[in-house]
Design a protein around this motif. Structure first.
Motif, PDB file in Angstrom:
ATOM      1  N   ASP A   1     -11.984  22.505 -31.355  1.00  0.00           N
ATOM      2  CA  ASP A   1     -12.021  21.503 -30.296  1.00  0.00           C
ATOM      3  C   ASP A   1     -12.615  22.075 -29.008  1.00  0.00           C
ATOM      4  OD1 ASP A   1     -11.149  18.837 -29.411  1.00  0.00           O
ATOM      5  OD2 ASP A   1      -9.686  19.906 -28.185  1.00  0.00           O
ATOM      6  N   LYS A   2     -12.202  23.323 -28.680  1.00  0.00           N
ATOM      7  CA  LYS A   2     -12.640  23.931 -27.417  1.00  0.00           C
ATOM      8  C   LYS A   2     -13.991  24.622 -27.520  1.00  0.00           C
ATOM      9  CE  LYS A   2      -7.889  24.860 -25.883  1.00  0.00           C
ATOM     10  NZ  LYS A   2      -7.069  24.832 -27.128  1.00  0.00           N
ATOM     11  N   GLY A   3     -14.603  24.574 -28.708  1.00  0.00           N
ATOM     12  CA  GLY A   3     -15.931  25.163 -28.856  1.00  0.00           C
ATOM     13  C   GLY A   3     -15.935  26.530 -29.528  1.00  0.00           C
TER      14      GLY A   3
ATOM     15  N   GLY B   1      -9.498  16.661 -28.407  1.00  0.00           N
ATOM     16  CA  GLY B   1      -9.965  16.178 -27.115  1.00  0.00           C
ATOM     17  C   GLY B   1      -9.336  16.908 -25.948  1.00  0.00           C
ATOM     18  N   GLY B   2      -9.177  18.246 -26.075  1.00  0.00           N
ATOM     19  CA  GLY B   2      -8.665  19.051 -24.981  1.00  0.00           C
ATOM     20  C   GLY B   2      -7.153  19.060 -24.877  1.00  0.00           C
ATOM     21  N   LYS B   3      -6.500  18.334 -25.758  1.00  0.00           N
ATOM     22  CA  LYS B   3      -5.040  18.292 -25.719  1.00  0.00           C
ATOM     23  C   LYS B   3      -4.450  18.943 -26.963  1.00  0.00           C
ATOM     24  CE  LYS B   3      -5.028  13.845 -24.102  1.00  0.00           C
ATOM     25  NZ  LYS B   3      -5.317  12.639 -24.389  1.00  0.00           N
ATOM     26  N   ALA B   4      -3.307  19.591 -26.800  1.00  0.00           N
ATOM     27  CA  ALA B   4      -2.589  20.113 -27.963  1.00  0.00           C
ATOM     28  C   ALA B   4      -1.543  19.084 -28.359  1.00  0.00           C
ATOM     29  CB  ALA B   4      -1.933  21.446 -27.618  1.00  0.00           C
TER      30      ALA B   4
ATOM     31  N   GLY C   1     -12.561  18.867 -33.585  1.00  0.00           N
ATOM     32  CA  GLY C   1     -12.406  18.001 -32.417  1.00  0.00           C
ATOM     33  C   GLY C   1     -12.794  16.548 -32.612  1.00  0.00           C
ATOM     34  N   VAL C   2     -13.161  15.923 -31.514  1.00  0.00           N
ATOM     35  CA  VAL C   2     -13.530  14.507 -31.495  1.00  0.00           C
ATOM     36  C   VAL C   2     -14.952  14.380 -30.924  1.00  0.00           C
ATOM     37  CG1 VAL C   2     -11.141  13.741 -31.239  1.00  0.00           C
ATOM     38  CG2 VAL C   2     -12.498  14.176 -29.192  1.00  0.00           C
ATOM     39  N   PRO C   3     -15.649  13.279 -31.257  1.00  0.00           N
ATOM     40  CA  PRO C   3     -17.056  13.156 -30.852  1.00  0.00           C
ATOM     41  C   PRO C   3     -17.267  13.021 -29.343  1.00  0.00           C
ATOM     42  CG  PRO C   3     -16.350  11.235 -32.150  1.00  0.00           C
ATOM     43  CD  PRO C   3     -15.235  12.228 -32.191  1.00  0.00           C
ATOM     44  N   THR C   4     -16.196  12.761 -28.601  1.00  0.00           N
ATOM     45  CA  THR C   4     -16.365  12.467 -27.176  1.00  0.00           C
ATOM     46  C   THR C   4     -15.819  13.565 -26.266  1.00  0.00           C
ATOM     47  OG1 THR C   4     -14.333  11.211 -27.414  1.00  0.00           O
ATOM     48  CG2 THR C   4     -16.392   9.967 -27.407  1.00  0.00           C
ATOM     49  N   TYR C   5     -15.528  14.729 -26.823  1.00  0.00           N
ATOM     50  CA  TYR C   5     -15.002  15.810 -25.987  1.00  0.00           C
ATOM     51  C   TYR C   5     -15.805  17.093 -26.187  1.00  0.00           C
ATOM     52  CZ  TYR C   5     -11.880  19.355 -24.091  1.00  0.00           C
ATOM     53  OH  TYR C   5     -11.367  20.406 -23.370  1.00  0.00           O
ATOM     54  N   PRO C   6     -16.186  17.858 -25.174  1.00  0.00           N
ATOM     55  CA  PRO C   6     -15.948  17.554 -23.753  1.00  0.00           C
ATOM     56  C   PRO C   6     -16.756  16.363 -23.257  1.00  0.00           C
ATOM     57  CG  PRO C   6     -17.329  19.487 -23.965  1.00  0.00           C
ATOM     58  CD  PRO C   6     -16.904  19.126 -25.346  1.00  0.00           C
TER      59      PRO C   6
END
Ligand code: WT7
Length: 652
Positions: free
Chosen positions: A103-105, A194-197, A333-338
């Motif tokens: 998620d974070k790259g 999306g940046g959340k755990a 992750g998700v397609p909209t993050y970051p």
């Protein structure tokens, strides 16, 4: 869908045609003719070529107990062996199998040799807990390397896995564990989205606390860190158990019909059904569709954006690509993050050649690119792409064209693959180097698949006329039964209306009057498709009426620009019909309730209250009327059979 304007065809480039596994329409037709002439020969030949068998099969198809068909029944094999050992034995040990992007790259790569070692350790860990061939193991994990490893490890020891999507609630998880009678649960402390755990283990704990007597152990993978309650004697950190395991594990050779996995999906009753898949036939179609539909080549980087919690993730992440020795992306992750350029950036960074996603994602990224030009795909180097895919729901022509032009640079064929949890792999789909494309049409059946559009009696209707989609012959990767409910299997898929001879997909379809191309017109049962997720209206209704305030509920779908369909619920409360602020409050309460009972994907978008529901004098809810109301249409049809016409005004 009209047939009046001739369809505009998009042809594959000469380059794509020249190099394709199925090169040109002649080649496609030849394959279909081969299957038509000698059906068993067609599948048997490919099963021999594409799978390494420990014991070869002598019979291709056994129809003696139809519709419980058996394929390659006396053959023995192991799916994990076919995905891992055989690649290593063929000199691909150092090839990258998985490129994981968090998620974070954060990026990590796993070679075939490493993956074999990790799967073997995990398999030995499961064995050390007493898990053995035929046991069911529920996996409740986020998108992760461990998710793929855990599935492969089950396959390696002959345990039948059943994945529960990480977005499902404690109740849904408990229901599935109990229906499957699972002995072990594999989960993680949490998941990053999306940046959340987000928590996972605590939801699993809640599920187990509600009563799952068959579960002996919970294996917990560490992902997000932080405090995690562990139940002594039941819960084990995967790292601790794996640390002492050997990285060698002899595969368990299983019969071709051995259940590789169960996967629960929604039907037209309240209870989800455990779709049971086989080992040999399933693997064959996973491999064959990778070759024909995705035209997979040795140097390709393949990316299917689905979650392993859905069948798409099973066939086109965990099994198909690995069985072909491909390199694939696993994305947490998700397609909209970051930001909403994430997919395009990842295609650029990892030089993805084949990209497979869902229309709902495309539609949301179109909207994002319209609002924020910086995340438009034109800002990224997408020149590595060769083939695009779409799956999960009909793709509207406007989204198709945007995808074709802006992502594929008008050079990449789009394979719009129609299939289902029950079918194991693609059923109706273009082949990229053969089929001329029509936006919004899944075109023609995969070679060897005999699909047709029929009327209520099972008779084929003329092209240009809508009807019911069926499959006329059994195929290797088809559903074998519904776990624990063979009668429901027969009733749902081989109904007496068709003398038990035709597989009923549950979708309507129409064939173009000139090309014979199939267009799926949507479900013909009480199943909704929201963002490519399948939801039963009865499931949502049961959740609603389980709330203390609700007396009665009816759920229907409404077309939605972004999610394909949206869930609309008509609710009668036990107390007075709420209005104003009170209504807003109860709507929130009920939405959250459904989110907790089933999962956030099942939350109704719109809830309307009435003192009653529109019913016939015999008490049947008139869903046709509710569908019209949900769409905001004027009621034009006859309402004279309605017991309580005045109710329509309230529900508008
Ligand atoms: C239902 C199956 C296929 C794996 C993911 C969904 C709809 C699926 C398409 C498509 C039109 C499609 C159908 C089908 N569907 N693909 N390309 N065009 N409709 O699997 O959750 O079992 O849902 O999804 O309605 O019956 P699933």
């Amino acid at each position: 869908m009209t047939n009046e304007t001739p369809q505009k065809l998009y042809y594959p480039s000469e380059e794509v045609v020249k190099n394709a596994a199925v090169s040109g329409m002649e080649a496609y037709r030849a394959l279909c003719a081969e299957a038509a002439q000698d059906y068993e020969g067609f599948w048997g030949k490919r099963a021999k070529e594409l799978i390494d068998w420990q014991t070869p099969f002598t019979q291709v198809l056994d129809e003696s107990n139809a519709p419980f068909f058996k394929w390659f029944a006396d053959g023995k094999l192991n799916v994990s062996y076919n995905c891992l050992d055989r690649q290593v034995n063929n000199g691909l040990g150092d090839k990258v199998a998985l490129i994981f992007e968090g998620d974070k790259g954060d990026v990590s790569k796993v070679t075939y040799k490493d993956l074999l070692g990790r799967v073997s350790k995990f398999a030995n860990a499961l064995k050390s807990l007493g898990v053995k061939k035929g046991d069911r193991v529920v996996i409740y994990l986020p998108m992760s390397i461990e998710g793929v490893v855990a599935m492969q490890a089950c396959a390696r020891i002959g345990a039948t896995h059943s994945i529960v999507f990480g977005g499902f609630s404690a109740q849904s998880l408990a229901d599935r564990i109990n229906d499957a009678g699972a002995v072990a649960l594999i989960t993680s402390d949490g998941q990053n989205r999306g940046g959340k755990a987000l928590p996972l283990k605590s939801i699993a704990d809640e599920a187990l606390a509600s009563g799952c007597p068959s579960i002996k152990n919970v294996l917990v993978v560490k992902r997000t860190g932080g405090e995690t309650a562990m139940v002594a004697g039941r819960d084990i950190w995967a790292d601790d158990l794996l640390a002492t395991q050997s990285d060698v594990c002899e595969p368990e050779w299983v019969e071709a019909e051995h259940p590789l996995f169960l996967l629960y999906t929604s039907g037209s009753t309240g209870k989800p059904k455990g779709v049971q898949h086989s080992t040999g036939g399933y693997l064959l179609h996973a491999i064959l569709t990778m070759k024909y539909t995705f035209d997979i080549k040795p140097d390709d980087v393949f990316w299917c954006t689905a979650d392993i919690g859905w069948v798409t993730g099973h066939t086109y992440i965990t099994y198909g690509p690995l069985a072909c020795g491909a390199t694939e992306i696993v994305f947490e992750g998700v397609p909209t993050y970051p930001d909403a350029g994430r997919f395009w950036k990842m295609i650029q960074d990892h030089k993805v050649n084949i990209f497979y996603t869902a229309p709902t994602a495309i539609r949301s990224l179109i909207k994002a690119a319209d609002n924020t030009p910086a995340v438009h795909p034109k800002n990224y180097d997408l020149s590595s792409l060769r083939i695009l895919g779409s799956v999960g729901e009909p793709i509207n022509p406007a989204a198709w064209e945007w995808y074709y032009e802006n992502v594929g640079g008008s050079r990449c064929p789009i394979v719009d693959t129609f299939w289902q949890t029950e079918t194991g792999g693609h059923m109706i789909t273009p082949l990229p180097g053969a089929t001329p494309l029509v936006p919004g049409s899944c075109t023609l059946p995969f070679p060897g698949i005999q699909a047709a559009v029929v009327d209520e009696t099972g008779t084929e209707v003329p092209w240009g006329q809508g009807g019911i989609l069926v499959v006329q012959r059994p195929w290797p990767s088809m559903i074998r039964t519904i776990w624990g409910d063979p009668d429901r299997f027969v009733k749902s898929y081989y109904p007496a209306d068709f003398q038990g001879k035709l597989y009923l997909a549950g979708d309507g379809a129409i064939r173009d009057k000139d090309t014979g191309y199939f267009t799926i017109t949507g479900r013909i049962d009480d199943v909704l498709n929201v963002s490519g997720h399948r939801m039963g209206t009865m499931e949502i209704e049961s959740a609603l009426v389980a709330h203390e305030k609700v007396a009665e509920a009816a759920v229907v779908g409404r077309p939605d620009d972004l999610t394909g369909e949206a869930i609309v619920a008509f609710v009668v409360l036990k107390g007075a019909r709420p209005t104003g602020d009170e209504a807003v409050k109860v709507i929130k309460e009920l939405q959250n309730w459904v989110g907790q009972e089933i999962g956030p994907i099942a939350k109704p978008k719109d809830i309307r209250f009435g003192e009653n529901l529109p019913k016939t004098r015999s008490g049947k809810i008139m869903r046709r009327l509710l569908r019209q109301l949900a769409k905001g249409e004027e009621i034009t049809q006859d309402t004279s059979t309605l017991e309580n016409p005045a109710i329509l005004e309230q529900l508008k």
